[in-house]
Write a protein that holds these residues in place. Structure first.
Motif, PDB file in Angstrom:
ATOM      1  N   UNK A 153      36.953   0.370 -15.940  1.00  0.00           N
ATOM      2  CA  UNK A 153      35.778  -0.233 -16.568  1.00  0.00           C
ATOM      3  C   UNK A 153      34.634  -0.297 -15.550  1.00  0.00           C
ATOM      4  N   UNK A 154      33.450   0.242 -15.893  1.00  0.00           N
ATOM      5  CA  UNK A 154      32.327   0.266 -14.925  1.00  0.00           C
ATOM      6  C   UNK A 154      31.804  -1.131 -14.618  1.00  0.00           C
ATOM      7  N   UNK A 155      31.903  -2.035 -15.582  1.00  0.00           N
ATOM      8  CA  UNK A 155      31.466  -3.418 -15.311  1.00  0.00           C
ATOM      9  C   UNK A 155      32.327  -4.024 -14.223  1.00  0.00           C
ATOM     10  N   UNK A 156      33.656  -3.754 -14.295  1.00  0.00           N
ATOM     11  CA  UNK A 156      34.555  -4.239 -13.250  1.00  0.00           C
ATOM     12  C   UNK A 156      34.174  -3.636 -11.903  1.00  0.00           C
ATOM     13  N   UNK A 157      33.898  -2.336 -11.893  1.00  0.00           N
ATOM     14  CA  UNK A 157      33.492  -1.672 -10.640  1.00  0.00           C
ATOM     15  C   UNK A 157      32.209  -2.310 -10.111  1.00  0.00           C
ATOM     16  N   UNK A 158      31.262  -2.580 -11.020  1.00  0.00           N
ATOM     17  CA  UNK A 158      29.980  -3.186 -10.602  1.00  0.00           C
ATOM     18  C   UNK A 158      30.197  -4.585 -10.031  1.00  0.00           C
ATOM     19  N   UNK A 159      31.123  -5.338 -10.651  1.00  0.00           N
ATOM     20  CA  UNK A 159      31.416  -6.692 -10.137  1.00  0.00           C
ATOM     21  C   UNK A 159      32.022  -6.607  -8.741  1.00  0.00           C
ATOM     22  N   UNK A 160      32.888  -5.587  -8.552  1.00  0.00           N
ATOM     23  CA  UNK A 160      33.487  -5.419  -7.209  1.00  0.00           C
ATOM     24  C   UNK A 160      32.394  -5.039  -6.200  1.00  0.00           C
ATOM     25  N   UNK A 161      31.501  -4.149  -6.624  1.00  0.00           N
ATOM     26  CA  UNK A 161      30.388  -3.770  -5.724  1.00  0.00           C
ATOM     27  C   UNK A 161      29.605  -5.007  -5.326  1.00  0.00           C
ATOM     28  N   UNK A 162      29.356  -5.894  -6.290  1.00  0.00           N
ATOM     29  CA  UNK A 162      28.602  -7.130  -6.001  1.00  0.00           C
ATOM     30  C   UNK A 162      29.369  -7.997  -4.996  1.00  0.00           C
ATOM     31  N   UNK A 163      30.680  -8.195  -5.262  1.00  0.00           N
ATOM     32  CA  UNK A 163      31.492  -9.054  -4.375  1.00  0.00           C
ATOM     33  C   UNK A 163      31.582  -8.462  -2.975  1.00  0.00           C
ATOM     34  N   UNK A 164      31.809  -7.139  -2.920  1.00  0.00           N
ATOM     35  CA  UNK A 164      31.954  -6.487  -1.606  1.00  0.00           C
ATOM     36  C   UNK A 164      30.624  -6.541  -0.844  1.00  0.00           C
ATOM     37  N   UNK A 165      29.519  -6.314  -1.547  1.00  0.00           N
ATOM     38  CA  UNK A 165      28.202  -6.370  -0.889  1.00  0.00           C
ATOM     39  C   UNK A 165      27.967  -7.758  -0.295  1.00  0.00           C
ATOM     40  N   UNK A 166      28.352  -8.781  -1.059  1.00  0.00           N
ATOM     41  CA  UNK A 166      28.174 -10.159  -0.587  1.00  0.00           C
ATOM     42  C   UNK A 166      28.963 -10.398   0.698  1.00  0.00           C
ATOM     43  N   UNK A 167      30.225  -9.925   0.673  1.00  0.00           N
ATOM     44  CA  UNK A 167      31.065 -10.099   1.861  1.00  0.00           C
ATOM     45  C   UNK A 167      30.555  -9.288   3.036  1.00  0.00           C
ATOM     46  N   UNK A 168      30.181  -8.048   2.752  1.00  0.00           N
ATOM     47  CA  UNK A 168      29.662  -7.162   3.807  1.00  0.00           C
ATOM     48  C   UNK A 168      28.426  -7.771   4.467  1.00  0.00           C
ATOM     49  N   UNK A 169      27.560  -8.360   3.649  1.00  0.00           N
ATOM     50  CA  UNK A 169      26.308  -8.920   4.189  1.00  0.00           C
ATOM     51  C   UNK A 169      26.536 -10.196   4.978  1.00  0.00           C
ATOM     52  N   UNK A 170      27.527 -10.991   4.564  1.00  0.00           N
ATOM     53  CA  UNK A 170      27.681 -12.282   5.244  1.00  0.00           C
ATOM     54  C   UNK A 170      28.657 -12.244   6.408  1.00  0.00           C
ATOM     55  N   UNK A 171      29.570 -11.275   6.408  1.00  0.00           N
ATOM     56  CA  UNK A 171      30.653 -11.312   7.394  1.00  0.00           C
ATOM     57  C   UNK A 171      30.529 -10.287   8.510  1.00  0.00           C
ATOM     58  N   UNK A 172      29.604  -9.328   8.392  1.00  0.00           N
ATOM     59  CA  UNK A 172      29.610  -8.249   9.387  1.00  0.00           C
ATOM     60  C   UNK A 172      28.408  -8.320  10.313  1.00  0.00           C
ATOM     61  N   UNK A 173      28.513  -7.529  11.379  1.00  0.00           N
ATOM     62  CA  UNK A 173      27.516  -7.588  12.455  1.00  0.00           C
ATOM     63  C   UNK A 173      26.203  -6.917  12.082  1.00  0.00           C
ATOM     64  N   UNK A 174      26.248  -5.745  11.492  1.00  0.00           N
ATOM     65  CA  UNK A 174      24.994  -5.066  11.164  1.00  0.00           C
ATOM     66  C   UNK A 174      25.146  -4.214   9.936  1.00  0.00           C
ATOM     67  N   UNK A 175      24.146  -4.155   9.090  1.00  0.00           N
ATOM     68  CA  UNK A 175      24.232  -3.395   7.844  1.00  0.00           C
ATOM     69  C   UNK A 175      23.787  -1.954   8.062  1.00  0.00           C
ATOM     70  N   UNK A 176      24.380  -1.078   7.279  1.00  0.00           N
ATOM     71  CA  UNK A 176      24.038   0.340   7.372  1.00  0.00           C
ATOM     72  C   UNK A 176      23.077   0.692   6.239  1.00  0.00           C
ATOM     73  N   UNK A 177      21.852   1.139   6.582  1.00  0.00           N
ATOM     74  CA  UNK A 177      20.876   1.427   5.521  1.00  0.00           C
ATOM     75  C   UNK A 177      21.227   2.622   4.653  1.00  0.00           C
TER      76      UNK A 177
END
Length: 1980
Positions: free
Chosen positions: A183-207
């Motif tokens: 389901x693409x909505x599920x994939x989109x929700x995972x993208x949202x959750x992963x983006x949130x974690x990536x932004x708050x937990x990691x040292x530097x973002x990759x553009x």
């Protein structure tokens, strides 16, 4: 192994059986076993302990994976072509496998997440990535990922940066290539959750991930429906919020790329509301990033592109349509709809309007690219649709007028309100009236009243906006006033409407605040009756009104109509008090149980109390203003937290240097003194009434009190009201604090608080009683808000002290006990014993950690394994993937507990400076017991919250904790950091909360063991964080917090004595660690470090006497600059090698900004590194490509802060150093032509060379670079030898001192001497200067002396062998001047060398200078010019040392007469020093104190020399010297002894000096003060040596002293003494008054009043103006009312003019005398430009033939004037010939109306321009007058004196009356215009309709000085004898004027007698004209 586990192990092994039926059986058994309690218990225990041989959940999971792999392989190898039922059973089998995995994970992690994150995540990721498995399990495993991994906080923290990136990549690919399986909505929700974690937990973002998002948006455009797009865009929003910090340009480009697509999706697809919300947020975010804080242009910090501009217009058009659709839907929909549009859309629209509205553009044609389909986009032949859009305020006004429907109107009212509120400047002045007209028309049209609140809010914003505008025209003000009166009236009438009462009051308050309408009596009645109840808006409005308006004393009620009741007018103040306190309850106060609003409404802190007390004070307005100006506490200033993106917007503006906070840090001056409250007197009856009302209110509460029903909030509120009023009483000085404690109000407050305390006691016994929790929470919040722990003296502080005194020991202990109870009342998820054992394990493990090394504290493998084991299920079930500190996961009890905790912390910290009824130490101990290791379980969310609250709140910022308590507080810190080290949000919060602890650590006794322990504990944690940062394991947010922490450490320990991080056995002082963050890989971290770098240069704790921050030692500063510069450069080098890479464009730009910011901060805060920092900037232009426009932007602001008018001045002041350092680079690229001259605001090399060759050439000459000198000459088209000649003095400065330098064996000095000798020999060569070098030497000697003096640099730490007088006035941190520089002994040696080299072998250089006496004047003036040009205190100090050095040389030689210049030199030095002393700052910093002390020292030397060698020279200056010194004794304690010594020398030691005796007698008396006792006695003995004075003699004595006009302060003591005499001798005064009235012409009292008025006139705009005016006022007050008509006849003529008439008959000689007198007086003025101009004029006048004649005549008199003018006399036989200006039409230049009538310029500019026009006209004959232009260009008073003489001279040459006609026309025109203006202003008050131009003209006329100047011309001319005139009456007609108009102007200037005289002349002239006319008529 237990049997249960054995069974499970066997079962797991059987799962791999080859037969499917066996495996199926085992799976069922497996499911049963993993939920068996005993099995689960064993698996949990083994999973929690260290890895061993026992079976645990991870081992079981591995068996399970093998089973799944086997089953999957079987499914893959099965036949593909089978029946549908077989396919169905296979599908079922797959679902069963997925369900089994889900089931297993739930079983394993039900109590706590026990499965290892890495293993679980790897398994799921491998399965999803495997294309074959992905199709089978993809959807189910993705679900598991979302629900069972990404929502678990522990896993969230354990996912590595690489894994986050991989997750993003995988799921983006799945989203962009959709399959039916997931389901693409599920994939989109995972993208949202992963983006949130990536932004708050990691040292530097990759553009690079922006490409994925961009593709996702493009895909959405092609699809009709885009499932999950809202989640993807929400993820993008999160991503770019973080990414923009480092990649702003890239994010802006992304916006330019995807926003048109989003616009297309919005218009072409049917979007749901949630997707629209997300898109609006994204639009808003892009606008913030493109236009931070509303910046409109690139110069102001915006990011602009043509594409973006187009998008803005399209977005604007889209939103206008969207708002219209919303309105349409509202109109035609059934049911009720909200008429307002959502705030986010309104805010977006307002931001866009701000960008696209432009006063010059009303409409625009735009390309609607977003309406184009994808097919059309690819076909370039299809053009975008074009359409015209309307822009500007016209659009808003049209929409407000177009429809009467609320759905159409309200959104545009919202937009207008938001736009004006956020951007007041966006509303042009011209739109005020039209907008107000529309709004005022909408206001009465209430209908259902739905739109009215919006109209009122919009009007309020317009009112606030207009209140800030100062440049409105008169006619516009009048129109606006009428509109506001109308609006006021409508608002006033509807005030009783409950629905809109808040808006009504806000509007009235805004109108009053802007003074837009006069407040009438009716307004005050709002606050007395029942029309409205006391509410927050009403009270705010009343506050504004009381602050700005004067309240009427009485309220005129209906009673007054009855004559017998007239005297019973009611006090309005009392009525307002009653309204506020009781509001309609006063009649049945005893019986009512209803509470007045004052006890249950929320009001701004202390607002009611301030109003009530102000009403009781006589001057209510002054009291209210006094309260409002009190310093605010930070605690009560804190408003709602601003949106977090504002911080990033600030960062963008800092990066573009449009926001430079380091410049706006206010330098405090003086300790914050609270304003004096003396002078507030109280209405005693009103105060008694107020006290009575408050007591009655509290009595009512106490009478109705029951512990069960009474709300404790009400009791606390009433109690705080009473102490708040007491606090305000104390603040205004009505009562003393000690008396307040004894007052009845305080006792009642105590009783109320005791009752409130009972509710706490009740709750203590029933802590689970839900019903009481909310009430108690509110009570705690209230109590906390009444406490104030800041150090500022204000009403809050006093009231807080009173409130604290109300808190009983029982109450505090009860609250502490409740806290203990609530903290331990937590349900635990598993067996207590098990937790105990784990905790024991934890402690043991931590001890090991501490023993190993402090670095292991946060080590990933040591401490974290403990925390893994220690994660409780309870913790996870509450927090999930959300921050464990999120408040929503706390229960009501938890929140009450935390509120109580905050309250107790506040009480404990505040109690340290107050007297309290409880033992603060006991409460503090109880609080610290909460975090005792036996109680504290940091895995629990509440305990974590509790610890963080204590960490932040317990150590007060200004109240240090005892060090043993700090140790207790810090004990759990390492544990909590270890536990949560991977949770970046928690780490950030911890670091932010420890800042106050740092301040405590710096305040302890450094030798105390406890202090060292506390510091060690704390620094271990910080060191660990720093180590993690270096390893890349801390997110940017944590690093920002760490930098703040290190910054605070530097403030606490600027020398890094104890702030040393111990990492891996090595020690790193914090001042060395801090600069390393300048090379961090995150922009915000770097910028914060750069902004805070001043902590390495200044001690933030210590301030000098002027409260300026104390500089750190020189070596520390230089090291700090080197470290910081190297680190910033290192960061630059990392990216500069790949500058072409577009990906690194942002990084390069950001790194440059950091380098520039760091240098700019150093430049601003460190005088000793100023030159280094400037040179670093110059180098960075070349080496790092720093943009010159950015550097200039910074330097302009910095130089402005330093007091420079222009950037060029600042740069030029350092240019010598910059050029020297530039040329010192051996690199050939560092040639002069490559110097970054653009930083000096030069556009090309030629301009640079032309302006600066005098600086550049000496540097080239000393390097023997004569080719470059020739190159400069060619460039500016000058002869290169003439340039050498111009620069000769400066060149010699680089040569001569090295010849004179003693040979100290210094090889560097020897080399420089050789270089100097070589260059000098080259200069003597015929090909260069040759023989003319000797002539240049002699002719330029004064300039050479000045240049040599300017090289002085006397270090403060000179060795004893070379210590000089000047060393006492030098400091270690005085920055070195431009090179070359030398100590004073070298300069003196150079002077000696010059005199030895002179052909006549003079003994000293002064003998050579004496040959041309004006040399001294030139040198002294040149030094003063240098001092006047600079605002730099260090440079000023150095120039004063130069002055001291040269004057000391002169004083040694004074007896030789200095070539006749001795008198001038003495006077010049005395007055220069006096002016310098008078310009002292109100509070001294170290360097200004040294400068001041130097002036006093030099003045003392001058006085002693003058008394010793110059006989009567000091006589005429003694009064000025003494009068200047007296105030210093009281004002400046630092130099008191120095000043007293000088005064005693002058008055006591020289009392018998024949020359000074009479002058001492005439001195004003010394103050009656103990320090002046001896001086006073000595002076009075001399003054009264023949007996006491009568009052007449005292007055004559006062009048006998004539003082230089510019120093009226020197008469202050005389004025004070005169007032005493007048007060004591009233009987004698009567006789003197009588005598004055009988003979006003010679009356002493008349002379005294004239003298006093003259003194007050002189005092204006001079030092001590206020004191002199007050003293004059006191004297006039003692004299009482006088008949001023007698004074008016005393015509104060110019004394020099009268004397000239007596001495000379020749007009030219008269004018020479007058001019020389004025110029002589000007020589002692403060302004150097004026003195310089006076010198030029004097030399010219005395060089003329007439000047020589005057000298010969006047030298026979006794006047000493010529003695002072001796240096300016030329002895040449040849006289100066003044060329006559022969013009073809000399009248033409003066025939210009704008010249005669002041336009928009000031009086000063006008009179100077007019005078210079006369001098340039060619109409003057007098030589002396023609030579006065230099003075007329700089001095207004001189122009006023000269103007009549200029006109007189012109008219004397006027043979054909052409000049007379011209001058008459223009002077008459001047008076006519003045007359017109005065007549216009005296007409009706109806405003005149003026255009802006005439408004300016009339403003010019209002200057009375211009009118008086022209009246003085008429008056002077009238007194001159006309050639060929018959009578005195004829003398009035030099000019043909209408004397009636002249009379009117004279009257308007208060010259009433003059006006009468001119009126008589007019009448006589008219009579004569009438007689002539009648004679002619009769003759005809």
């Amino acid at each position: 192994m237990s049997l249960a586990l054995n069974d499970l192990l066997i079962c797991c092994r059987h799962l791999e059986h080859d037969r499917a039926t066996e495996r199926r059986k085992e799976v069922e058994k497996f499911k049963r076993l993993i939920r068996d309690p005993e099995t689960v218990q064993h698996l949990d225990r083994h999973s929690d302990s260290k890895p061993g041989k026992f079976l645990n959940w991870d081992a079981v999971f591995r068996f399970l994976q093998k089973y799944i792999q086997k089953e999957t392989e079987c499914l893959k190898t099965a036949k593909p072509n089978v029946s549908a039922s077989t396919q169905s059973s296979r599908q079922k089998k797959m679902q069963e496998i997925s369900s089994l995995v889900k089931y297993f994970i739930k079983c394993a992690n039900k109590r706590a997440p026990r499965l290892k994150c890495q293993e679980l995540l790897n398994y799921i990721m491998d399965t999803v990535k495997d294309s074959s498995n992905g199709a089978i399990y993809g959807a189910d495993y993705s679900n598991i990922l979302l629900k069972d991994i990404l929502s678990v906080r522990k896993y969230w923290c354990e996912i590595s940066q690489q894994q986050w990136l991989e997750l993003l990549s995988v799921y983006f690919r799945l989203y962009l290539k959709p399959s039916q399986d997931i389901n693409r909505v599920l994939v989109a929700r995972i993208i949202y959750a992963v983006t949130k974690g990536y932004c708050s937990q990691t040292d530097g973002l990759n553009p690079k991930f922006l490409e994925f998002f961009s593709k996702a948006v493009q895909c959405a455009r092609q699809e009709k429906s885009s499932p999950g797009l809202n989640h993807v865009l929400a993820a993008l929003t999160i991503f770019i919020k973080i990414l923009a910090i480092n990649f702003r340009i890239r994010v802006c480009e992304l916006g330019d790329e995807i926003l048109p697509t989003l616009l297309y999706i919005w218009t072409q697809h049917r979007l749901n509301d949630s997707l629209k919300e997300v898109i609006i947020e994204l639009f808003q975010l892009q606008i913030y990033i493109h236009h931070p804080k509303g910046a409109k242009t690139q110069e102001k910090g915006a990011y602009e592109s043509a594409k973006w501009r187009s998008i803005l217009y399209n977005l604007y058009d889209l939103l206008v349509n969207e708002i219209s659709h919303i309105g349409s839907r509202g109109k035609y929909s059934s049911g009720s709809r909200n008429i307002a549009v959502k705030e986010n859309l309104i805010e977006l629209m307002a931001d866009i309007c701000h960008q696209v509205f432009n006063e010059n553009t009303r409409s625009l044609e735009i390309s609607q690219s977003y309406t184009t389909t994808q097919r059309e986009l690819s076909d370039y032949s299809v053009l975008c649709k074009r359409r015209r859009i309307e822009l500007g305020w016209e659009v808003i006004k049209d929409h407000l007028q177009k429809s009467q429907n609320d759905f159409d109107l309200v959104p545009w009212l919202q937009i207008a309100t938001q736009l004006i509120s956020k951007y007041p400047a966006s509303l042009p002045n011209c739109e005020l009236s039209p907008l107000l007209i529309i709004l005022s028309q909408l206001l009465p049209q209430q209908r259902r009243g739905e739109r009215t609140p919006y109209v009122l809010r919009c009007l309020m914003e317009v009112a606030l906006c207009q209140g800030k505008i100062s440049n409105l025209e008169g006619s516009q003000k009048s129109d606006l006033l009428k509109l506001w009166i109308k609006i006021w009236s409508i608002t006033f009438r509807s005030i009783s409407s409950e629905q809109i009462q808040a808006e009504n009051f806000s509007l009235l308050g805004a109108i009053i605040q802007g003074s837009l309408v006069e407040v009438d009596r009716e307004f005050w009645k709002l606050f007395t009756g029942s029309a409205c109840r006391p509410s927050c808006p009403a009270v705010c409005c009343l506050t504004v009104a009381l602050t700005i308006c004067v309240i009427p004393e009485t309220a005129k009620t209906g009673l007054e109509q009855n004559i017998s009741e007239v005297n019973r007018s009611v006090s309005l103040r009392e009525l307002i008090m009653k309204w506020l306190i009781f509001y309609q309850l006063e009649d049945d106060l005893e019986d009512t149980t209803e509470l007045p609003p004052i006890l249950h409404s929320k009001f701004p802190h202390l607002s009611l109390e301030k109003i009530l007390v102000s009403l009781a004070v006589k001057n209510c307005k002054a009291a209210m203003n006094f309260f409002q100006s009190a310093p605010e506490c930070e605690e009560h200033q804190k408003s709602k937290e601003e949106p977090s993106f504002l911080e990033i917007e600030d960062l963008f503006l800092q990066t573009t240097f449009d926001k430079m906070d380091f410049l706006t840090i206010v330098k405090e001056c003086g300790i914050e003194k609270h304003q004096s409250s003396i002078g507030f007197s109280v209405h005693q009856n009103l105060k008694e009434s107020l006290d009575r009302y408050l007591l009655a209110l509290s009595e009512q509460l106490l009478n109705n009190y029951t512990s069960e029903t009474t709300n404790p909030e009400t009791l606390v509120q009433c109690s705080s009201l009473l102490v708040g009023v007491l606090g305000c009483y104390c603040y205004v000085g009505v009562i003393a604090e000690e008396d307040a404690y004894k007052s009845e109000l305080f006792q009642k407050a105590k009783s109320l608080m005791q009752c409130a305390g009972e509710s706490i006691t009740l709750f203590k016994n029933k802590t689970n009683e839900e019903s009481r929790i909310d009430s108690l929470r509110n009570m705690m919040l209230l109590c906390t808000s009444y406490l104030c722990n800041c150090m500022k003296h204000n009403p809050n502080k006093i009231a807080s002290g009173f409130f604290l005194r109300l808190l009983t020991s029982k109450l505090m202990n009860d609250i502490a006990d409740i806290c203990k109870s609530l903290a331990s009342f937590i349900k635990k998820p598993f067996d207590y014993g098990e937790v105990e054992s784990v905790e024991d394990d934890t402690d043991e493990n931590l001890m090991e950690v501490e023993d190993q090394s402090p670095m292991n504290l946060l080590d990933v493998y040591s401490a974290y394994s403990v925390s893994d084991a220690n994660e409780s299920g309870e913790s996870q079930s509450i927090t999930g993937a959300a921050n464990p500190l999120a408040e929503e996961y706390l229960s009501k009890q938890d929140l009450l507990f935390l509120d109580m905790l905050k309250f107790l912390c506040m009480c404990v910290t505040t109690a340290q400076t107050s007297i309290v009824s409880f033992r603060a130490a006991d409460i503090r101990r109880k609080l610290l017991m909460l975090i005792d290791s036996s109680m504290l379980d940091l895995t629990k969310s509440l305990h974590l919250h509790m610890y963080l609250v204590l960490l932040k709140k317990l150590p007060g910022e200004d109240y240090p904790l005892p060090m043993e308590d700090v140790i207790e507080l810090l004990k759990p810190l390492s544990n909590v950091c270890s536990l949560y080290r991977r949770d970046q949000d928690v780490c950030k919060t911890i670091l932010n909360h420890v800042l106050h602890i740092v301040k405590n650590l710096g305040q302890g006794n450094m030798d105390n063991e406890n202090t060292r322990d506390a510091q060690g504990q704390f620094l271990t944690v910080i060191g660990a964080f720093w180590h993690l940062t270096k390893d890349g394991k801390c997110a940017p947010t944590v690093r920002v917090a760490l930098v703040k922490c290190l910054k605070t450490l530097l403030e606490a320990d600027p020398y890094s004595k104890w702030a040393i991080l111990n990492v891996m056995g090595k020690e790193f002082p914090v001042n060395e660690v801090f600069p390393q963050f300048l090379a961090d890989n995150h922009h915000q971290v770097r910028m914060l470090a750069a902004e805070s770098i001043n902590r390495l240069f200044q001690d933030m704790k210590q301030r000098d006497s002027s409260r300026l921050l104390k500089a750190l030692p020189l070596k520390l500063q230089q090291t700090a600059f080197e470290n910081a510069y190297l680190k910033a450069q290192e960061g630059m080098r990392e990216v500069s090698h790949s500058a072409e890479n577009p990906e690194l464009l942002d990084e390069l730009y950001n790194r440059k900004a950091v380098l520039l910011m760091m240098i700019a901060v150093v430049l601003h805060c460190s005088p000793v590194c100023e030159k280094q920092a400037l040179f670093a900037l110059c180098k960075s232009v070349k080496e790092n490509g720093l943009e010159p426009h950015l550097i200039k932007k910074v330097l302009e602001k910095v130089s402005e802060g330093f007091g420079y008018r222009h950037l060029e001045d600042f740069m030029t002041s350092h240019l010598d150093y910059l050029v020297l350092e530039w040329l010192n680079h051996q690199d050939t690229e560092y040639s002069l032509s490559s110097f970054p001259f653009i930083l000096l605001n030069y556009t090309n090399l030629e301009d640079f060379y032309r302006s600066c060759y005098k600086v550049l050439i000496p540097h080239l000459v000393i390097r023997s670079h004569f080719d470059e000198v020739k190159s400069i000459a060619n460039q500016i088209q000058e002869d290169w030898k003439s340039l050498l000649t111009d620069c000769f003095p400066k060149i010699l400065v680089n040569i001569l001192p090295y010849f004179a330098y003693e040979d100290t064996g210094d090889s560097g000095m020897s080399q420089q001497r050789e270089t100097a000798a070589k260059v000098y020999e080259m200069l003597k060569d015929e090909s260069l200067l040759g023989k003319q070098i000797d002539h240049l030497f002699i002719s330029n000697l004064p300039e050479i002396v000045v240049e040599l003096l300017m090289t002085l640099h006397e270090p403060g730490n000179s060795g004893a062998s070379q210590s000089t007088d000047l060393c006492d006035f030098s400091g270690d941190l005085d920055p070195a001047p431009n090179p070359p520089y030398f100590p004073s002994h070298v300069i003196k040696a150079t002077f000696a060398y010059i005199s030895n080299c002179h052909k006549t072998k003079f003994k000293s250089i002064l003998e050579i200078l004496s040959k041309s006496p004006d040399s001294y004047q030139k040198i002294l003036l040149a030094i003063c010019e240098q001092a006047a040009e600079t605002n730099n205190v260090y440079k000023k100090n150095r120039i004063l040392k130069i002055y001291h050095l040269f004057v000391s040389l002169l004083l040694k030689d004074i007896k030789s007469g200095l070539g006749g210049a001795w008198a001038f030199v003495l006077r010049d030095v005395i007055y220069t020093l006096i002016h310098c002393i008078n310009k002292r700052p109100s509070c001294f910093m170290d360097v200004s104190l040294r400068s001041f002390s130097l002036c006093c020292d030099l003045l003392s030397r001058v006085c002693q020399t003058a008394v010793t060698y110059c006989k009567d020279a000091l006589e005429s200056h003694l009064h000025v010297i003494v009068g200047t010194l007296i105030p210093l004794v009281d004002d400046q304690s630092e130099v008191r002894e120095q000043v007293l010594d000088l005064l005693k020398y002058l008055v006591i030691d020289n009392k018998d000096n024949e020359n000074l005796y009479l002058t001492i007698k005439l001195l004003d008396p010394f103050p009656d003060h103990v320090v002046f006792k001896d001086l006073r006695i000595t002076q009075q003995k001399i003054k009264y040596n023949r007996g006491p004075f009568s009052l007449l003699e005292e007055i004559k004595h006062f009048l006998s002293v004539s003082v230089y006009d510019a120093l009226p302060l020197t008469r202050l003591e005389g004025l004070k003494d005169l007032r005493r005499q007048l007060e004591q001798h009233k009987d004698q005064m009567k006789d003197l008054m009588r005598a004055s009235q009988e003979n006003p012409q010679d009356g002493i009292m008349v002379k005294l009043v004239v003298s006093l008025l003259q003194l007050s006139k002189m005092a204006a705009n001079h030092t001590g103006e206020r004191e002199v005016l007050e003293a004059v006022g006191s004297c006039l007050g003692e004299l009482g009312p006088i008949d001023f008509s007698t004074i008016a006849i005393q015509h104060s003529k110019d004394s020099s003019y009268n004397k000239a008439l007596e001495l000379f008959e020749d007009k030219e000689l008269q004018w020479i005398f007058i001019m020389l007198t004025h110029l002589n007086n000007t020589l002692v003025e403060d302004c150097v430009r004026v003195r310089s101009a006076a010198v030029t004029c004097l030399k010219s006048i005395l060089a003329t033939k007439a000047g020589h004649s005057f000298w010969e005549i006047y030298k026979m008199t006794t006047d000493p004037m010529l003695t002072y003018l001796q240096p300016f006399r030329t002895s040449r036989k040849k006289f100066l010939e003044v060329p006559r200006l022969d013009k073809e039409n000399p009248l033409e230049d003066l025939d210009d109306t704008s010249l005669w009538i002041p336009q928009s310029e000031s009086h000063d500019v006008w009179i100077k321009t007019l005078s210079c026009a006369f001098l340039d006209s060619g109409g003057l004959k007098s030589e002396v007058l023609q030579l006065l232009k230099p003075m007329c260009e700089v001095k207004t008073d001189f122009c006023q004196t000269v103007l009549p003489y200029l006109i007189h001279d012109i008219l004397l040459q006027d043979t054909n009356e052409s000049w007379r006609n011209l001058l008459s026309t223009h002077i008459q025109g001047f008076f006519t215009n003045c007359f017109r203006h005065s007549s216009q202003t005296s007409q009706s008050t109806t405003p005149v309709n003026l255009d802006s131009e005439s408004e300016h003209i009339f403003r010019g006329y209002l200057d009375k000085k211009s009118q008086r100047t022209m009246l003085a011309v008429v008056d002077y001319m009238r007194r001159q004898k006309r050639p060929f005139s018959g009578t005195v009456f004829d003398d009035a007609f030099w000019l043909d004027l209408n004397y009636l108009e002249v009379a009117k102007v004279a009257q308007s200037c208060a010259a009433h007698f003059t006006a009468l005289l001119y009126a008589e002349i007019y009448a006589d002239q008219k009579n004569m004209d009438d007689q002539e006319k009648s004679q002619v008529d009769s003759d005809s």
